[in-house]
Design an enzyme around this catalytic site. Structure first.
Site, PDB file in Angstrom:
ATOM      1  N   ASP A   1       0.833  -1.201   0.000  1.00  0.00           N
ATOM      2  CA  ASP A   1       0.000   0.000   0.000  1.00  0.00           C
ATOM      3  C   ASP A   1       0.872   1.257   0.000  1.00  0.00           C
ATOM      4  OD1 ASP A   1      -2.298   1.465   0.022  1.00  0.00           O
ATOM      5  OD2 ASP A   1      -2.670   1.242   2.169  1.00  0.00           O
TER       6      ASP A   1
ATOM      7  N   GLY B   1       0.093   5.389  -4.360  1.00  0.00           N
ATOM      8  CA  GLY B   1      -0.541   6.658  -4.734  1.00  0.00           C
ATOM      9  C   GLY B   1       0.052   7.815  -3.937  1.00  0.00           C
TER      10      GLY B   1
ATOM     11  N   HIS C   1       2.848   3.248  -8.923  1.00  0.00           N
ATOM     12  CA  HIS C   1       2.758   1.791  -9.125  1.00  0.00           C
ATOM     13  C   HIS C   1       4.022   1.281  -9.819  1.00  0.00           C
ATOM     14  CE1 HIS C   1      -1.256   2.053  -7.689  1.00  0.00           C
ATOM     15  NE2 HIS C   1      -1.751   2.638  -8.753  1.00  0.00           N
TER      16      HIS C   1
ATOM     17  N   ARG D   1     -11.437   1.932  -9.739  1.00  0.00           N
ATOM     18  CA  ARG D   1     -10.549   3.081  -9.948  1.00  0.00           C
ATOM     19  C   ARG D   1     -10.711   3.626 -11.365  1.00  0.00           C
ATOM     20  NH1 ARG D   1      -5.012   2.374  -6.426  1.00  0.00           N
ATOM     21  NH2 ARG D   1      -6.093   1.910  -4.491  1.00  0.00           N
TER      22      ARG D   1
ATOM     23  N   LEU E   1      10.856 -20.737  -3.971  1.00  0.00           N
ATOM     24  CA  LEU E   1       9.879 -19.801  -3.408  1.00  0.00           C
ATOM     25  C   LEU E   1       8.612 -19.860  -4.250  1.00  0.00           C
ATOM     26  CD1 LEU E   1       9.202 -17.289  -1.504  1.00  0.00           C
ATOM     27  CD2 LEU E   1       9.904 -15.881  -3.445  1.00  0.00           C
TER      28      LEU E   1
HETATM   29  C1  FPP Z   1      -1.821   0.164  -3.379  1.00  0.00           C
HETATM   30  O1  FPP Z   1      -1.408   1.501  -3.418  1.00  0.00           O
HETATM   31  C2  FPP Z   1      -1.207  -0.597  -4.445  1.00  0.00           C
HETATM   32  C3  FPP Z   1      -1.876  -1.107  -5.529  1.00  0.00           C
HETATM   33  C4  FPP Z   1      -3.324  -0.967  -5.717  1.00  0.00           C
HETATM   34  C5  FPP Z   1      -1.184  -1.826  -6.609  1.00  0.00           C
HETATM   35  C6  FPP Z   1       0.000  -2.652  -6.257  1.00  0.00           C
HETATM   36  C7  FPP Z   1       0.833  -2.791  -7.478  1.00  0.00           C
HETATM   37  C8  FPP Z   1       2.181  -2.780  -7.526  1.00  0.00           C
HETATM   38  C9  FPP Z   1       3.026  -2.773  -6.332  1.00  0.00           C
HETATM   39  C10 FPP Z   1       2.927  -2.732  -8.836  1.00  0.00           C
HETATM   40  C11 FPP Z   1       2.920  -3.918  -9.668  1.00  0.00           C
HETATM   41  C12 FPP Z   1       2.955  -5.202  -8.959  1.00  0.00           C
HETATM   42  C13 FPP Z   1       3.134  -6.373  -9.570  1.00  0.00           C
HETATM   43  C14 FPP Z   1       3.083  -7.624  -8.821  1.00  0.00           C
HETATM   44  C15 FPP Z   1       3.353  -6.410 -10.992  1.00  0.00           C
HETATM   45  P1  FPP Z   1      -2.505   2.649  -3.548  1.00  0.00           P
HETATM   46  O2  FPP Z   1      -2.632   3.013  -4.983  1.00  0.00           O
HETATM   47  O3  FPP Z   1      -3.786   2.213  -2.887  1.00  0.00           O
HETATM   48  O4  FPP Z   1      -1.800   3.798  -2.727  1.00  0.00           O
HETATM   49  P2  FPP Z   1      -2.506   4.943  -1.868  1.00  0.00           P
HETATM   50  O5  FPP Z   1      -3.262   4.265  -0.764  1.00  0.00           O
HETATM   51  O6  FPP Z   1      -1.333   5.744  -1.373  1.00  0.00           O
HETATM   52  O7  FPP Z   1      -3.385   5.716  -2.809  1.00  0.00           O
END
Ligand code: FPP
Length: 246
Positions: free
Chosen positions: A24, A27, A41, A75, A135
């Site tokens: 998390d 963003g 991301h 989203r 793994l």
């Molecule tokens: C949450 O941050 C994260 C996500 C919704 C996406 C996770 C994706 C990745 C780490 C990149 C790609 C991963 C792989 C496995 C290819 P958020 O957008 O909710 O952040 P915020 O809460 O700060 O808005």
């Protein structure tokens, strides 16, 4: 360097067999830098690599990452397509490396909702890494725990209707066997980044006795050091599973 922490982990002994992560803060990481969210991301992909390598270094057997939730389909379309593109890019860019490291990748979730090219990428990485035995990397994509539980209930109901299962055989083990995670057992440790203190519809059944570790670090800033710190913290816990210590 994180090597000092790795040495302490080895000295302590038992490592969590299965680690789950809610990644998390992408963003917020982007916002702090006045960048569009998809760049957060993208930066998060590097942290995925760090944590995979850290898991291998410590001897964690299963790593389950929450990459895209059912709720994330709400989203903006531009962010969804950026995330799907990143998934495909991650797979295309990492599949050889993952295979070389002995990582077996599985994708857990409602894959019918993925577009054709994301689905093809997912099938490819599962096929090409199927022999990995160091793994297991589970990527939860289009995943929500309540949907997973509803699906498990439906699968059991179908078997009862067909007559292949008796109603009295539906117990915890029968339900567990229908979860996406059935082959690997429950996580020992859940890590959530960015300081939020919620489960966000992730592995609700499986986390019943999991140790929780919350770090304020935003996902793109995560390195193997954060994983090692979480494991060291886990090694100090007294896990009783509802019983008393002997
Ligand atoms: C949450 O941050 C994260 C996500 C919704 C996406 C996770 C994706 C990745 C780490 C990149 C790609 C991963 C792989 C496995 C290819 P958020 O957008 O909710 O952040 P915020 O809460 O700060 O808005």
């Amino acid at each position: 360097m994180a090597e000092d922490l790795l040495a302490d982990i080895r000295l302590n002994g038992a490592v969590p067999r299965h680690v789950a992560v809610i990644m998390d803060g992408n963003g917020r990481w982007a916002r702090e830098r006045h960048l569009p969210r998809p760049l957060g991301h993208r930066a998060g992909m590097k942290a995925v690599r760090e944590v995979v390598e850290g898991a291998i270094a410590t001897g964690v057997e299963v790593l389950t990452l929450f990459a895209f939730s059912d709720e994330n389909w709400q989203r903006p379309p531009t962010e969804i397509s950026a995330l799907m593109d990143l998934l495909e890019e991650y797979i295309a860019g990492e599949v050889d490396e993952l295979r070389g490291q002995g990582v077996r990748v599985n994708v857990l979730g409602e894959r019918a909702r993925l577009g054709p090219s994301a689905r093809a990428a997912v099938e490819r990485v599962e096929r090409d890494t199927a022999r990995g035995d160091r793994l297991t990397l589970n990527l939860c994509i289009s995943y929500s725990s309540r949907a997973e539980l509803a699906r498990a209930a439906r699968l059991l109901a179908e078997e009862v209707l067909k007559g292949t299962k008796r109603l009295e055989d539906i117990d915890e083990d029968a339900l567990r066997a229908k979860l996406y995670t059935a082959p690997w057992g429950d996580p020992d440790l859940l890590i959530r980044t960015s300081g939020e203190r919620r489960l966000s519809n992730f592995l609700l059944w499986q986390l019943a006795y999991t140790e929780l570790y919350i770090t304020p670090v935003l996902w793109p800033d995560v390195t193997r050091r954060e994983l090692f710190e979480a494991i060291l913290d886990y090694q100090r816990r007294d896990r009783r599973f509802g019983k008393v210590t002997a």
